[in-house]
Write a protein that holds these residues in place. Sequence first.
Motif, PDB file in Angstrom:
ATOM      1  N   SER A 122       4.236 -61.249  61.850  1.00 24.43           N
ATOM      2  CA  SER A 122       5.008 -61.115  60.621  1.00 24.43           C
ATOM      3  C   SER A 122       4.064 -61.206  59.419  1.00 24.43           C
ATOM      4  O   SER A 122       2.896 -61.551  59.554  1.00 24.43           O
ATOM      5  N   MET A 136       2.380 -64.574  58.943  1.00 24.11           N
ATOM      6  CA  MET A 136       1.377 -64.790  59.987  1.00 24.11           C
ATOM      7  C   MET A 136       0.109 -64.010  59.687  1.00 24.11           C
ATOM      8  O   MET A 136      -1.003 -64.509  59.861  1.00 24.11           O
ATOM      9  N   ASP A 187       7.858 -63.503  51.045  1.00 22.47           N
ATOM     10  CA  ASP A 187       9.096 -64.125  50.604  1.00 22.47           C
ATOM     11  C   ASP A 187       8.845 -65.536  50.103  1.00 22.47           C
ATOM     12  O   ASP A 187       7.849 -66.153  50.464  1.00 22.47           O
ATOM     13  N   THR A 215      10.066 -68.512  50.746  1.00 24.26           N
ATOM     14  CA  THR A 215       9.858 -69.638  51.658  1.00 24.26           C
ATOM     15  C   THR A 215       8.505 -69.511  52.349  1.00 24.26           C
ATOM     16  O   THR A 215       7.847 -70.513  52.618  1.00 24.26           O
ATOM     17  N   ILE A 216       8.074 -68.276  52.618  1.00 31.81           N
ATOM     18  CA  ILE A 216       6.765 -68.063  53.229  1.00 31.81           C
ATOM     19  C   ILE A 216       5.673 -68.311  52.187  1.00 31.81           C
ATOM     20  O   ILE A 216       4.623 -68.871  52.493  1.00 31.81           O
ATOM     21  N   GLN A 217       5.949 -67.925  50.940  1.00 29.96           N
ATOM     22  CA  GLN A 217       5.000 -68.192  49.857  1.00 29.96           C
ATOM     23  C   GLN A 217       4.705 -69.681  49.764  1.00 29.96           C
ATOM     24  O   GLN A 217       3.553 -70.093  49.650  1.00 29.96           O
ATOM     25  N   GLN A 257       4.886 -71.849  52.114  1.00 30.35           N
ATOM     26  CA  GLN A 257       4.050 -72.231  53.269  1.00 30.35           C
ATOM     27  C   GLN A 257       2.581 -71.915  53.010  1.00 30.35           C
ATOM     28  O   GLN A 257       1.704 -72.749  53.250  1.00 30.35           O
TER      29      GLN A 257
END
Lengths: 332, 347
Positions: free
Chosen positions: A157, A160, A187, A189-191, A193
Amino acid sequence: MSEYLVNIEHERLSFFTPAGEVKALNDVSIRIREGEVLGIVGESGSGKSVTAYSLMGLTAYPGKLLGGTLDFNGHRINDMTEKQMQKIRGNEVSIIFQDPMTSLNPVFTIGNQIREVLKLHTDKSKSEIQDRARELLQLVGINEPDRRLKQYPHELSGGMRQRVMIAIALACEPKLLIADEPTTALDVTIQAQILELMMELKDKLGMAIMMITHDLGVVASMCDHIAVMYAGNIVEYGETDDIFYNPKHEYTKGLLRSIPRMDSKEHERLVPIEGTPVDLLNPPKGCPFASRCDQCMRICLREKAPVTHFGETHYSTCWMNQKAELEGGKRQ
Amino acid sequence: MSEQLLKVEHLYQYFPAGGRGKNRKYVQAVDDVSLTIQKGETLGLVGESGCGKTTTGRSILRLYEPTKGRITYKNEVLFDSGNVPMMDESGQDILEGGKPKLGKKTAVNMKPYRREMQIVFQDPYASLDPRMTVGDIVGEALDIHHLTSSKKERYDKIQRLLECVGLNSEHANRYPHEFSGGQRQRVGIARALAVDPKFIVCDEPISALDVSIQAQVVNMFEDLQAQMGLTYLFIAHDLSVVKHISNRIGVMYLGKLVELADSYELIFHGVHPYTQSLVSAIPIADPKVARANKRIVLQGDVPSPLNPPSGCRFRTRCPYATARCAEEVPKWKEVSKGHFAACHKYD
């Protein structure tokens, strides 16, 4: 060796296109200490990425360095040959790009791409390299590293892939990591992380980070210093708190006014910066921001504003800061 | 109470994705989404990429034919698959003798409704025909619906529309490539406004624009709404912009609507764990607040909509997940007045 890891002074860079000379950078000076995080904020076309790429010796063809000095970790980048540059790139300084979808090679496995860096810059044996690759994936929070090493980028993804990019960038424990809009394509929430991971790794490995972004929210939580760029100029530079709570340039003020605030209770109207960004083919004579500035004075259209210092590091180039002195001068 | 403009009940949108017969697989892009939009309000729809917010917007306009569901516009049923229960005001299914009350299968001709329902697309670079002048792009809608009787009238109307969105009247003879991103987005908006619509789906209209230009376009949306009494479904992934422009916000996750409430209520008193983490993940442009802010960082990635988790779809990333979350799909409930959520924590 100087006290700064990166010391760019008065850099000027232009792209010579068929349409004419595009003055991408006009007198840009940047300093980064070891272990420091510098944020570079600006709109698209303001020269943030060009500054970073030139430091890595990656200025693309029609571009030419016209003046200034670039020092990095004891090397003078200006005078270096491509061969010497290759030794530094990926070893002492690395970069992660905006789009993790296109910056990994789709026909090689993840493992292949991580091992490549190690093969080039270290004299480790094959099994040591494999161990290190596995260790790197764990470092960036990827589970089952053995399986992942055999996978191709399309099997991962976006978040990842960006982690893999970071793993590649950190393979040789660089002194400086350049992050060119590392989370723009991801996105929220991934940002969160990825930003968390970058700060964690910074503390662990003690590297400096040059964080290029257009999102003021990203720099607010991460950076020690911030440089605000507009049309190839650094219009304001200072500690994060200076920039957010005591902005001195009209562009910085406008930028801060124009973003919607999460904590506002009542419905407030946004205050946009009117107009459109300048055309770098024909940059204006005076202050580049003059045509969009609502405090614009006659002198702004005629001459570039001098640098005004407000503290040890905080400076800005705006005639408004000189106004008091100018008016005082007139009266005498 | 204000008038209800649009009602969406049990909307499903599945796209076939390989396999044959029994083994046919479906991407469950939108799964049982129900919402209402009041006249003159802005409903924001947020979520991560791939959560189905754009598909919801397009299915409402029937740019995709919904798999199942009912769409009612101004009390007229535009589409009804005939196999989904009707809902009452509070979002509960209406029962008739123990069985859910179903509607009659309907699919009306959309053309007359297209005049009232328009869309502004995300990418201002891809959504304008490069071979048409801006005047023709805006005028095409006028021609299709026969809204002008003479060339003069058509010309005047186009001029008025361009001025309305802050472009010059001379711009009508130019081509899209001569404009910047912000200006192109204005052309896209002028095109949507050409037919005097009542309802506009704004599909990420500002994500492709620079920060300093975003505020200009957001203000323009608000001005147009005030002038023409428009109703918006505002789709975006940037929660701070959505909060600014919307009266109410719906949060989507993997094809499901997980929470819906007043903007202020949703941001500051969101109940669904996904909403809470989404709000806390927004980078705040204020260093002191940002340093004090404890982020709830979600682990992992969004699962594939081809094979979503059983029960609650958020359970694989939810910090509060229990065994029950894997077994039962959480019901859509009103937790306080006008505040809906689907989570087992609030039973």
